[in-house]
Design an enzyme around this catalytic site. Structure first.
Site, PDB file in Angstrom:
ATOM      1  N   GLU A  73      -9.547  13.899   6.761  1.00  0.00           N
ATOM      2  CA  GLU A  73     -10.559  14.685   7.459  1.00  0.00           C
ATOM      3  C   GLU A  73      -9.960  15.458   8.615  1.00  0.00           C
ATOM      4  O   GLU A  73     -10.276  16.628   8.832  1.00  0.00           O
ATOM      5  CB  GLU A  73     -11.673  13.769   7.961  1.00  0.00           C
ATOM      6  N   GLY A  90      -5.058   3.709  -3.523  1.00  0.00           N
ATOM      7  CA  GLY A  90      -6.339   4.287  -3.907  1.00  0.00           C
ATOM      8  C   GLY A  90      -6.215   5.695  -4.438  1.00  0.00           C
ATOM      9  O   GLY A  90      -7.218   6.306  -4.820  1.00  0.00           O
ATOM     10  N   ASP A 133       0.851  -1.182   0.000  1.00  0.00           N
ATOM     11  CA  ASP A 133       0.000   0.000   0.000  1.00  0.00           C
ATOM     12  C   ASP A 133       0.893   1.240   0.000  1.00  0.00           C
ATOM     13  O   ASP A 133       2.092   1.156   0.293  1.00  0.00           O
ATOM     14  CB  ASP A 133      -0.898  -0.042   1.241  1.00  0.00           C
ATOM     15  N   ARG A 158      -2.343  14.723  -2.057  1.00  0.00           N
ATOM     16  CA  ARG A 158      -3.600  13.994  -2.109  1.00  0.00           C
ATOM     17  C   ARG A 158      -4.726  15.000  -2.330  1.00  0.00           C
ATOM     18  O   ARG A 158      -4.792  16.026  -1.630  1.00  0.00           O
ATOM     19  CB  ARG A 158      -3.825  13.214  -0.819  1.00  0.00           C
ATOM     20  N   ARG A 203      -6.158   3.937  -7.788  1.00  0.00           N
ATOM     21  CA  ARG A 203      -7.618   3.912  -7.684  1.00  0.00           C
ATOM     22  C   ARG A 203      -8.115   2.484  -7.471  1.00  0.00           C
ATOM     23  O   ARG A 203      -9.036   2.021  -8.108  1.00  0.00           O
ATOM     24  CB  ARG A 203      -8.251   4.516  -8.938  1.00  0.00           C
TER      25      ARG A 203
END
Length: 1361
Positions: A531, A707, A421, A626, A791
């Protein structure tokens, strides 16, 4: 237990949902479903143990004899008992009993600890609401439907649906460290229908039922509904207080239940006074209980090879038995003349079977019975050293490495593909807000100030003095669109906790007395680091989220208090890749606020600066940031009512709830207005580029699965060194043209075999490629050196791992990640590696090994993996080898004894060979062996390739070991046979030895051979290892001495009386042992020498320290010492006259001053053996000499900010290293010639036999005294010259008016160390030169005292070569 699980499974198939009455109180006129029967629910007794006192013995024996090896020896023992066995049954029974007992004790002790833990949990007292009051009930007596009260810092005894809380808004905080290892707080909320039922009396009157899904193992899924009846707390005798408190919800209702309402067993309540919950899953039906039943079925490559070897030995055993049985009956007619044998029995089927059984009994010891138990002990104990490794300890996280399984230790040394990852694994996962795009303009945060970019490069900035409406809307959206909670060290419980007595609610519902705002007091916690970073950025820019109570969110906008009502939260999921909130603003308008991946948000936007924002997102991605897109949509009250009905309906669905909710969210999140985008930085972890480069050099291909969007992933891949310069990238990013693109990429790869390729593929194209073009995509990907998949969804990560596992050759894969989205690929890979990151610890819990930093992977694989594999492979091969060496003499003796099935060894030797006499050394070897040291493995990365593809467990290695074992058996047996054949006397009295002495002497030699063989194989002799060898040999001698010296009737050892004592007192026996052991091990020694000089490219043999060179250096040193002793120079200080006070020459090594800007230049003499190679330095037009094939290596290390330029790499084969450290930003310059008024003196003294001539020139006007040593017949001249633009000049000869003294004539054959006093302490020039340890030359400099103005002579100190 299995029957119970089967019954529960049958019920679940019959009843898809679970129906529960809250408090087990059935309302009047209720119609429960036909399958409702709460008595059939599992009780809450926790049983993690496998055995009970009654079933331990039969169940454990059954499990142990399911192993083929144990079952095999059990059959052998039974055959020995029921047949006319040539050996005592004790020879098979005793080793089998030993292995079974050791295993049973280990498993029994582990199960006993489980019983203690279970008892502690089951006896815990819990408050349960019964008959309108709280009663203390043991945890094991809780049943489904009971309402429990849990207080602060208590753990939940079962899975509960939260009904009410001490918080007015019906929320609570908890930690799930026991479940997924996450230590951050999580917030749970109760349904609005039961929020006011906050004491035992109210709950006793509650009438409701819960319908939820049947128990499943998914920790992150719960689907159910709560139905509250109309007369839930208003029967005829209800109190007026309860009747009028909340009359608006007296009519009851139905609400959905999700994961936010579920309190899992094992979690712990935090910062909440109490909660009430209804038990829905108990005992083994809890999610924790179901997950504890999961087992890992991974097997290592070594174990698979070991099974093949066992099969080969079984075939060998069958062949030996068949041949010996056939030969016996073919040879039997030749025994008719052997009168001493008597009449031969007739040949019958029963007789043949008896002989087959007899041969099976005496040959069965070729199968190592203790292999499995020794291997398990070695693996289990080996993991302790992995955990203890201080190099794998992270002081920041205060975390040590973890090992969740010991079955795959050796697999760490076989990894060929690493799938990793990115976020939190390669990067820190510590997000920091950097830039944003608002309505087509770029903005940058600089020291908590928002700056507007005046150009697209964002280099020229201007301060934003006042937020415009667009900026205000953007940051208000960021401050509201999240699920952040306020927790941490700065949290004040009273700030958020509101009692019903103190809460003040205005008619509009917006007043909240809980808030006491102080800027900077808030510590945010979020499930996503993005967040948290965005919320903190808003706080720094004075748009502060102050928390939420009763769905009212408070925002302090530049000191102004604003209240917003949060109506709905559309949670993030991996398919939508976005999350939204529906918020009512203070002006009563309703808005949808959305943020997510630009690939899913931008297509749903119809208004706003879409092209400009998309361009800015690409710029941010190229910077490695990001990105998230921010969008809004106004919602009319009518449309809000419509979507609320749709959401409630979807959320109440018990089947396919996620799909139904996702469909409604797709409808709501459409026709939005794009506000802008954010760019958040996630820095690389320390050591990531070095680790990736080391893995690549070790032959491990790395695939990055992330991702992130394509541009961000590619940028990070370049910055971390995953994509190298000059690498050609193959990009697959158009899902509609997947086939055409793959054809083009395949052609490019085939046409350019000499090119280095990297591949980039996005998630949508990957899905098409895996489904329709799997083989073509895999063929292209495996030919690339680096692959990045972006992704990616969690299931796609697992699919990629499965793809790689299916490559030709079945490569070993390892997957590493830090989050829950990485669990699928971690479990799919051969080896799962978890990183203790900031995305929770689900990956750590599911992984086989876990550690805190990605850079630790370098040592985990290249060092620990190498050692584990080498130890285990050697242990397995050694077990088969030593049994071949042990049992083959039995086969030879069978031939020489006319196939009589008579064993050559006594039963005592057969019994204890594997379990006592040869087991300890190999176990110690398996724990401590280091064929290469850790620095060697990290320096010579190709060593990892040498053991790849299970090289040490190949059939070639298997035959090598066993052929050596066969050679040992031949030497020992036939050597002893020849010794006995002449019937020679072993003593001066003429006494000869008998048959039992023959076998005992062979066994004696076998013990010595197999023990010394292990010494030869070992390259790391620890004291414990040597002690284990000695204790095994001496223990064998001592026990055999006692066995043959005492007659024990039960052992029937009369025939062994004084046999071994007699052998030990015989000179020929010891002479045979010495000769046989040496002859047998001679090939092993030659093989070991060959492997030492060849394996790993001769890493074990440092070519600078071969035995010949070491001896040569010692002789040269001795000769030099003797030579200097004759001239009286050894240990004698000789002083020259000086005007200053005489003092001993002090050897001082120091670095140049920081203000030095000195540059050094080396030039050889014309006739020197040193060859100079011109190398252009980095970022310089100047060419600097660099040794090519010279014996001198010149290495430069400048200080920081120095103007000195440095060549990139020194030559590896250089034997001499001259190391210069110039200083930082120095203004010092070296003149070409010394000034006339210089007080410096230069004295040069040669060494004897020196090959180096060092010439130093002092500066002008510099009060420096230099002492140089030269040699007339030196082949090397080292000369220092300044740069052309320097003000310093260094002449070869001093000027006439200089006070510099010329050097004396060098002495011949000098080996005196060169010591240079080049400067004073206040001198502006300082030089530090050092040589390698193995260099024949040492250059050392010492400063003079400040008051020294005259020359001093150096002492000719002790010699160093």
């Amino acid at each position: 237990m299995s029957n119970g699980m089967q019954r529960r499974s049958t019920r679940r198939n019959a009843a898809p949902n679970r129906f529960i009455f809250v408090g087990n109180a059935v309302p009047q006129n209720s119609n429960p479903p036909a399958e409702y029967d709460r008595q059939n629910f599992t009780d809450n007794e926790i049983v993690s143990s496998k055995y009970t006192a009654l079933n331990f013995l039969p169940k454990n024996l059954f499990e142990q004899f399911r192993r083929i090896a144990n079952f095999y020896f059990l059959c052998i023992a039974i055959i020995q008992i029921v047949s006319d066995s040539p050996t005592s049954p004790i020879t098979s029974i005793l080793p089998l009993i030993f292995v079974v007992i050791v295993t049973a004790v280990k498993q029994g002790y582990e199960d006993f600890l489980r019983h203690l833990n279970d008892r502690q949990v089951n006896e815990q007292l819990i408050d349960v609401v019964r008959n309108g009051e709280l009663q203390k009930v043991k945890s094991k007596n809780i049943v489904v439907g009971d309402v429990l009260r849990i207080e602060d810092d208590d753990s939940f005894p079962c899975d509960l649906v939260l009904l009410s809380s001490s918080y007015a808004e019906g929320k609570c905080y908890l930690t799930t460290a026991n479940l997924d290892g996450e230590t951050n707080y999580k917030m749970k909320s109760c349904p609005k229908l039961t929020r006011d039922f906050n004491d035992a009396q109210k709950l006793d009157r509650l009438r409701a039922h819960i319908e939820c899904q049947q128990p499943n193992v998914n920790l992150y899924q719960f689907v159910g509904t709560l139905t509250v009846y109309a007369n839930r707390i208003v029967p005829e005798d209800s109190s007026e207080l309860l009747r009028h408190q909340n009359t608006d919800i007296d009519a009851g209702g139905v609400t959905s239940l999700g994961l936010d309402n579920l309190l899992l067993r094992g979690a712990r309540l935090k910062d909440t006074e109490y909660v009430y919950g209804c038990a829905v899953y108990t005992g083994q039906d809890t999610k924790l209980g179901l997950n504890s039943l999961l087992t890992n079925n991974k097997f290592s490559t070594v174990e698979k090879s070991m099974n093949y070897f066992l099969l080969a030995f079984l075939v060998l055993l069958i062949v030996e038995i068949a041949l010996c049985t056939m030969q016996k009956y073919l040879y039997q007619p030749q025994l008719t003349d052997a009168f001493y044998l008597g009449a031969l029995p007739p040949t019958t089927f029963g007789r043949v079977m008896q002989d087959v059984a007899s041969f099976l009994i005496i040959f069965n010891y070729v199968i190592p019975i203790s292999l499995y138990v020794t291997l398990e002990m070695q693996k289990f104990l080996g993991t302790i050293f992995f955990v203890w490794d201080d190099d794998l300890y992270c002081p920041v996280a205060e975390e040590r490495a973890l090992c969740n399984t010991s079955d795959l230790n050796e697999e760490l040394g076989q990894v060929e593909y690493l799938l990793t990852d990115k976020t939190g694994t390669l990067t820190e996962n510590c997000m920091e807000f950097r830039q944003c795009s608002i309505f087509g303009f770029k903005y940058v945060e600089d020291d908590s100030v928002l700056m507007r970019a005046t150009d697209n490069s964002a280099i020229h900035l201007e301060r934003v003095e006042e937020f415009e409406s667009e900026i205000e809307d953007f940051f208000i959206t960021l401050a509201l669109c999240h699920t952040v909670t306020i927790t941490g060290k700065n949290k004040n419980k009273n700030k958020f906790k509101v009692s019903r007595a103190s809460a003040v609610v205005e008619p509009d519902g917006f007043e909240n007395a809980a808030f006491q705002f102080h800027r900077g007091d808030y510590d945010y916690q979020a499930s996503s680091p993005d967040e948290k970073a965005l919320a903190e950025a808003c706080q720094r820019l004075d748009v502060v989220y102050c928390g939420e109570t009763n769905d009212i969110c408070k925002i302090m906008y530049h000191g102004e208090e604003r209240l917003y009502r949060r109506l709905h939260i559309l949670e993030f999921d991996s398919d939508r890749k976005r999350m939204s909130v529906i918020v009512q603003f203070p002006d009563e308008s309703i808005w949808l606020l959305c943020k997510g991946a630009e690939s899913t948000v931008l297509p749903r936007c119809v208004f706003g600066p879409i092209p400009e924002t998309e361009s800015h997102i690409k710029d941010y991605a190229m910077m490695g940031l990001r990105t998230l897109a921010i969008a809004v949509r106004p919602i009319t009250p009518e449309y809000y009512e419509e979507i609320t009905i749709q959401l409630d309906k979807a959320r109440q669905a018990l089947s396919n709830r996620e799909e139904e909710v996702s469909k409604v969210c797709d409808i709501i999140e459409s026709e939005m207005t794009l506000l802008g985008a954010t760019g958040v930085e996630d820095q690389l972890q320390d050591g990531v580029p070095e680790t990736l480069e080391s893995l690549r050099a070790a032959g491990i291909k790395v695939w990055v699965l992330t991702g992130d969007k394509l541009e961000t992933a590619v940028n990070i891949a370049h910055s971390c060194g995953h994509f190298k310069r000059g690498m050609e990238l193959l990009i697959l990013s158009d899902p509609e043209k997947t086939e055409e693109t793959l054809d083009e990429l395949e052609k490019r790869v085939n046409d350019r075999n000499d090119c280095h390729f990297g591949m980039v593929v996005d998630g949508q194209s990957l899905a098409v490629a895996l489904k329709h073009h799997r083989d073509m995509f895999g063929d292209i990907a495996k030919r690339c050196e680096a692959v990045v998949c972006c992704r990616m969804s969690p299931i796609q990560k697992a699919e990629v791992v499965k793809l790689v596992k299916g490559f030709p050759g079945k490569p070993i894969t390892a997957a590493i990640g830090d989050g829950a989205n990485d669990v699928s690929m971690i479990q799919e890979a051969h080896i799962g590696l978890g990183l203790m990151g900031k995305e929770g610890r689900q990956a750590v819990r599911c992984a086989d090994f876990a550690f805190a930093r990605f850079r630790f992977l370098r040592k985990v694989l290249l060092v620990h993996g190498h050692w584990y594999y080498w130890r285990v492979s050697t242990l397995v091969q050694y077990f088969f080898y030593k049994n071949i060496a042990f049992i083959t003499p039995v086969v030879f003796f069978t031939v020489h004894s006319a196939y009589s099935t008579q064993p050559v060894y006594d039963a005592f030797f057969l019994t204890f060979y594997n379990i006592l006499f040869t087991s300890l050394p190999i176990l110690i070897y398996g724990l401590f062996e280091q064929n290469f040291t850790a620095p060697q493995l990290l320096e010579h990365l190709h060593l990892y390739k040498d053991i790849a593809k299970n090289a040490r467990m190949s059939w070639g290695q298997f035959f090598k070991w066993n052929l050596l074992g066969l050679w040992h058996a031949v030497v020992l047996y036939f050597g002893c046979y020849l010794l006995w054949q002449s019937d020679s006397a072993f003593f001066g009295t003429g006494i000869t030895l008998d048959y039992w002495s023959f076998g005992t002497l062979i066994y004696h030699a076998v013990i010595f051979v197999v023990s010394i063989k292990l010494i030869i194989e070992s390259r790391y002799w620890t004291a414990l290892f040597v002690f284990s060898i000695l204790i095994s040999i001496l223990g064998f001698i001592g026990l055999t001495f006692l066995y043959s010296g005492i007659v024990i009737e039960s052992l029937e050892n009369e025939h062994m009386l004084f046999v071994y004592v007699t052998l030990l007192s015989s000179g020929p026996s010891w002479l045979f042992t010495l000769f046989a052991v040496g002859t047998a091990l001679l090939p092993d020694i030659l093989v070991a020498i060959w492997e030492t000089y060849s394996v790993g490219g001769g890493v074990l043999v440092n070519k600078k320290h071969t035995p010949e060179q070491i001896l040569r250096k010692k002789l040269d040193r001795t000769f030099s010492l003797l030579s200097q002793t004759r001239v009286g120079k050894l240990g004698i200080s000789k002083w020259r006259k000086s005007s200053s006070t005489k003092r001993p020459a002090q050897q001082t090594s120091y670095e140049p001053r920081r203000d030095s800007n000195t540059q050094m230049h080396y030039e050889p003499r014309p006739n020197s053996n040193v060859q100079v190679h011109e190398v252009v330095w980095r970022n310089s037009e100047t060419q600097v000499p660099r040794p090519d094939s010279s014996n001198v290596q010149v290495h430069f290390e400048p200080q920081r900010n120095s103007n000195v330029l440095v060549p990139e790499e020194p030559r590896r084969n250089s034997k001499v290293q001259v190391h210069i450290n110039p200083q930082r930003d120095s203004n010092v310059q070296e003149p070409e010639q010394p000034r006339r008024n210089s007080n410096a003196q230069m004295n040069e003294k040669p060494r004897r036999d020196s090959e180096v001539q060092v010439h130093f020139e002092p500066q002008r006007d510099n009060k420096v005294q230099a002492d140089e040593e030269l040699c007339r017949d030196s082949n090397v001249q080292v000369h220092f010259e300044p740069r052309h633009d320097s003000n310093v000049r260094v002449p070869e000869e001093p000027r006439r008016n200089s006070n510099v003294q010329e050097p004396e004539k060098p002495q011949r054959n000098s080996n005196i160390r060169v010591i240079n006093e080049a400067s004073r302490r206040d001198s502006s020039i300082q030089m530090n030169e050092g040589l390698r340890r193995d260099s024949d030359v040492q250059v050392h400099e010492e400063p003079l005292r400040r008051d020294s103005n005259s020359s001093e002579s150096q002492s000719e100190g002790p010699l160093e070569v």
